[in-house]
Design an enzyme around this catalytic site. Sequence first.
Site, short mmCIF file in Angstrom:
data_model
loop_
_atom_site.label_atom_id
_atom_site.label_comp_id
_atom_site.label_asym_id
_atom_site.label_seq_id
_atom_site.Cartn_x
_atom_site.Cartn_y
_atom_site.Cartn_z
CB ALA A 43 -0.94 0.02 1.18
CG LEU A 92 12.52 -23.12 -35.49
CD1 LEU A 92 11.91 -24.32 -34.39
CD2 LEU A 92 13.98 -23.44 -36.11
CD GLU A 123 15.70 -29.35 -29.28
OE1 GLU A 123 16.79 -29.45 -29.70
OE2 GLU A 123 15.52 -28.25 -28.74
CE LYS A 125 7.98 -24.93 -33.44
NZ LYS A 125 7.06 -23.93 -32.79
CG ASP A 127 2.18 -24.63 -28.17
OD1 ASP A 127 2.21 -23.57 -28.69
OD2 ASP A 127 0.82 -25.00 -28.56
CE1 TYR A 234 14.54 -22.47 -28.51
CE2 TYR A 234 12.84 -23.50 -26.95
CZ TYR A 234 13.07 -22.47 -27.78
OH TYR A 234 12.28 -21.47 -27.88
CE LYS A 322 3.85 -26.29 -35.66
NZ LYS A 322 3.82 -25.00 -36.17
CB CYS A 427 -16.73 -3.04 -52.07
SG CYS A 427 -16.15 -2.72 -50.52
CB CYS A 430 -16.68 1.43 -50.46
SG CYS A 430 -16.12 0.82 -51.78
CB CYS A 445 -13.10 -3.28 -52.83
SG CYS A 445 -13.44 -1.55 -52.80
CB CYS A 451 -13.00 0.96 -49.91
SG CYS A 451 -13.79 -0.03 -49.03
S1 IVH Z 1 15.04 -23.41 -31.73
C1 IVH Z 1 17.12 -20.34 -34.40
N1 IVH Z 1 14.04 -25.32 -30.43
O1 IVH Z 1 9.44 -22.35 -31.86
C2 IVH Z 1 16.08 -21.35 -34.15
N2 IVH Z 1 12.73 -23.54 -30.82
O2 IVH Z 1 8.44 -21.78 -34.38
C3 IVH Z 1 15.66 -20.96 -32.53
N3 IVH Z 1 10.58 -23.45 -30.09
O3 IVH Z 1 10.78 -18.97 -31.61
C4 IVH Z 1 14.45 -21.93 -31.91
N4 IVH Z 1 10.54 -25.44 -28.95
O4 IVH Z 1 9.80 -20.07 -29.84
C5 IVH Z 1 13.78 -24.15 -30.80
N5 IVH Z 1 13.08 -27.13 -29.07
C6 IVH Z 1 12.82 -25.98 -29.78
C7 IVH Z 1 11.67 -25.14 -29.51
C8 IVH Z 1 11.67 -24.06 -30.38
C9 IVH Z 1 9.89 -24.35 -29.02
C10 IVH Z 1 9.74 -22.27 -30.49
C11 IVH Z 1 10.61 -20.85 -30.22
C12 IVH Z 1 10.72 -20.43 -31.61
C13 IVH Z 1 9.30 -21.19 -32.51
C14 IVH Z 1 9.58 -21.14 -33.96
#
Ligand code: IVH
Length: 705
Positions: A43, A92, A123, A125, A127, A234, A322, A427, A430, A445, A451
Site C-alpha cells: 500500500a 523456424l 527434440e 517443440k 508450445d 534449447y 509439426k 464491395c 463501399c 474492391c 473505401c
Molecule cells: S530453436 C534459431 N527449439 O518455436 C532457432 N525453438 O517456431 C531457434 N520452440 O521461436 C529456435 N521449442 O519459440 C527451438 N526445441 C525448440 C523449440 C523452439 C519451441 C519455439 C521457439 C521458436 C519457435 C519457432
Amino acid sequence: MAETAVETLTEAEARAELARLAAALTAANTAYHTLDAPEISDAEYDALKRRNAAIEARFPDLKRGDSPSDQVGAAVAEGFGKVAHRVRMLSLENAFAAEEVTEFDERVRKFLGHAGAIDYTAEPKIDGLSLSLRYEDGMLVQAATRGDGEVGENVTENARTIADIPRKLTGDAPQVLEVRGEVYMSHADFARLNERQEASGDKTFSNPRNAAAGSLRQLDARITASRPLRFFAYSWGELSAPLAATQFDAIQRLRALGFQTNPLTVLCDGPEAMLSHYRLIEAQRATLGYDIDGVVYKVNDLALQARLGFRSSTPRWAIAHKFPAQLAWTELLGIDIQVGRTGALSPVARLRPVTVGGVVVSNATLHNEDYIAGRDSKGEVIRGGKDIRVGDWVQVYRAGDVIPKVADVDLSRRRDGAQPYVFPNICPECGSPAHREEGDSVRRCAGGLICPAQAVERLKHFVSRSAFDIEGLGAKQVEMFFNDATLPVKTPADIFTLSARDAANPLQKLRNRDGFGEVSATKLFAAIEAKRTIPLDRLIFSFGIRHVGEVAAGLLARHYSLWEAFEAAITHASPGSAEWEELTAINGVGDVMAQSLVEAFQNPAERAAIDALAAELTILPVQARGLVDSPVAGLTVVFTGTLEKMTRAEAKARAEALGAKVAGSVSAKTDLVVAGPGAGSKAKDAERLGVRMIDEDGWLELIGG
Ligand code: IVH
C-alpha cells in the site's frame, strides 16, 4: 512529516519531490525484487507511485528520464522497456509431411556439398513463448521476450520469479552468455490456475500457452511470481566463448550450468532416425504433461550450422516438424466478407462455437470464392468438388497459432433447399465494383482509399510494428479516430496534425475524452512527434502498397537512399523508361512490384495521401547495407566455373550476407567475377569488359576465409 498537497507544490518543490520519489521507489524495487526483502508495504509502495504520477501529470515537463512510471514492477507502470536483441531471435521453417523432413536433409547436404550422412538433434517443440536470458559473469542481468525478433520486451524482473531460471549459473560459464528457451505452463498447473482465476472472478485462459504468455507479460512481477511458469533451454544468442562444438553437447553444457533441458532430446544419424524419434515423441505427447506442437531437428555440428547460416527469418540448419492439425465438426452459421488493406474480399465463416484442440473457435477463413465453390487457385477440383453452403456441417482445423480453416463439408447433413453461396461482386463496405484480375484468386474492391474498410486497414498497417510503430496508437485507437467527428484521422498525414488540431479546439480536448486523460493524451502526442522523423525503408513499407513488403521496402530504400530520389524515380517510371529499367534492375524487384508502385503513385487519391504525409515528415536516408565492415559490400559479384571449397548456394549466401549482390551474368555493372576451373563465356565477357576476375582462393582471402 506531512506531505504537501500536489496541487500546491511549486515547480522547484515538485522537482525535488520527483527526485525523492524516484530514489525511494528504486530502493523499494531493489529491496523487493532483487534482495527479496521488501522494506515497505504494498500500500505504501502504491501510494508513492500514485504521488509520483500525480506530480508528473501536473508538471509533465519535469518528468525524469528515469521516472518510476516507466519502470516495470508495479500496477501503475505503463509498459515494458524495449530490448534490442544483439543476436536476432528467429523462427523456424515448418514441415508437416515426412517427405519434407527428407527434403530438408537433402537441402542441407546439397548446400554444404556433403555426400555423406549428417547428424541432427531431435527434440520436442514446446508450445510456449520464447525468452532470451542474458548472463554476465554468471549472473542473470536481463530477460527479454522475442518481440519481432529484433526488439523484445524487457521482462527481467518477471523472469527472476521463475524457479527454472537460475539467477546465478553453477560452474564455469562464458563471461557473456545469452540462453534461449521456452517459457511454458504444465497442464496440471494450468488447470489449477484457471480454477483459482474462476474462484476469484478473474478471466480464465483458453490454453496453457496463453496462460504462460499472460503470466510472463505482467507489469507487476508479483503476479508473475504467483503463476507456475517453467522454462526449457534449447538455444543461445550472444556468447563470449563457444559452449561446445555440437548442438547436443551445448545443450548438455546448459544443463550443467543449471538449466532444465528437455529429456527427449536425442542425436539422430539421418532422416530415418529423425522420423522414428518423431513417432516416439508423438506417441508420448498426451502423457507429457505439457503442450508440444511438433519436433525440432537441428544440424548437430555447430561449424556446419555456421556455414549454413540464415534466410531472412529462419535458419537453414533447423526445421520444425509439426504434428497434424486438430479437427472438429460444426455448423456454418453464415459467411461474412471482410475487406482488407489492398481491397481483397475475404470470406470468413461464422461458426457455431466449437472446441478445437482446447481452443474455442467461432470464426474460420474460407480463403476465397473458388475455395467455397470447391476449386483451388489453378481451377482444379478440391474436396471432390463439394461446395460450401450456409447451414452446412463443416470440418474446422487449426495448426499452431494460425487462424482456423474450414477443411471439409459433410454432404449427408446438408439441408434440403440449401443454396450455393453467391460471392459478391460489389464491395460490401463501399459499393464499388469488386473485380478479379486474370490469374488472381482474389476479388478486390476497386474503391481504393475511398473505401472506408481499405482506408482504415491501411491506417492500421501504417501504425503497425514494422511501419511507424507509434506507441499508444494501435488498431483499436486508429479505428476510434477514423470514426471520430472531432479529431478525425482518415489518412496517415492526419495523425501528424492531431496535436495541432486538438490544441486549436478549445471545447473538446482529447484529454477529456473517455479512455484518455492528461497523461495519456500528452503521451500519445509525444509518441507521434517521436515518429515524425522516420527512415526511408519504414516509410515505404508503411504505404501498404500491394506487393511491397518489408523486405522489398528495404531493397528500394537502400537502392535510392533518399526520399527525393525514390519519389522522382517512381513518379517518372513507366515501362520502357530509364527509371523503369533502373527500378526493375534492383535484385528482388520484378515487373509486378514495379507496376504496383507506379500505379499507387499515379492514383490521385493515393498520391495526395503520400504527398501530404511526406510534407509532415523528416525522412532519413538509408545506407546501402554492410558498407562498414565488409570488403565486398555493395559489389555486384558473378560466380562462374566450378567452386571446390563450397557449393554455389553457399557461396551466394555468404556473399549476400556480406552485402554483395550476386548476379547470374556478367555485364558492365559487374564489379567482380569469381572464376573456378572450367569458367567459359562469363570469364570471356569479364575480360572483354575489363571486369576484375579472381579465383576461389582469392575470393576466400578477400572475404576473410
Ligand atoms: S530453436 C534459431 N527449439 O518455436 C532457432 N525453438 O517456431 C531457434 N520452440 O521461436 C529456435 N521449442 O519459440 C527451438 N526445441 C525448440 C523449440 C523452439 C519451441 C519455439 C521457439 C521458436 C519457435 C519457432
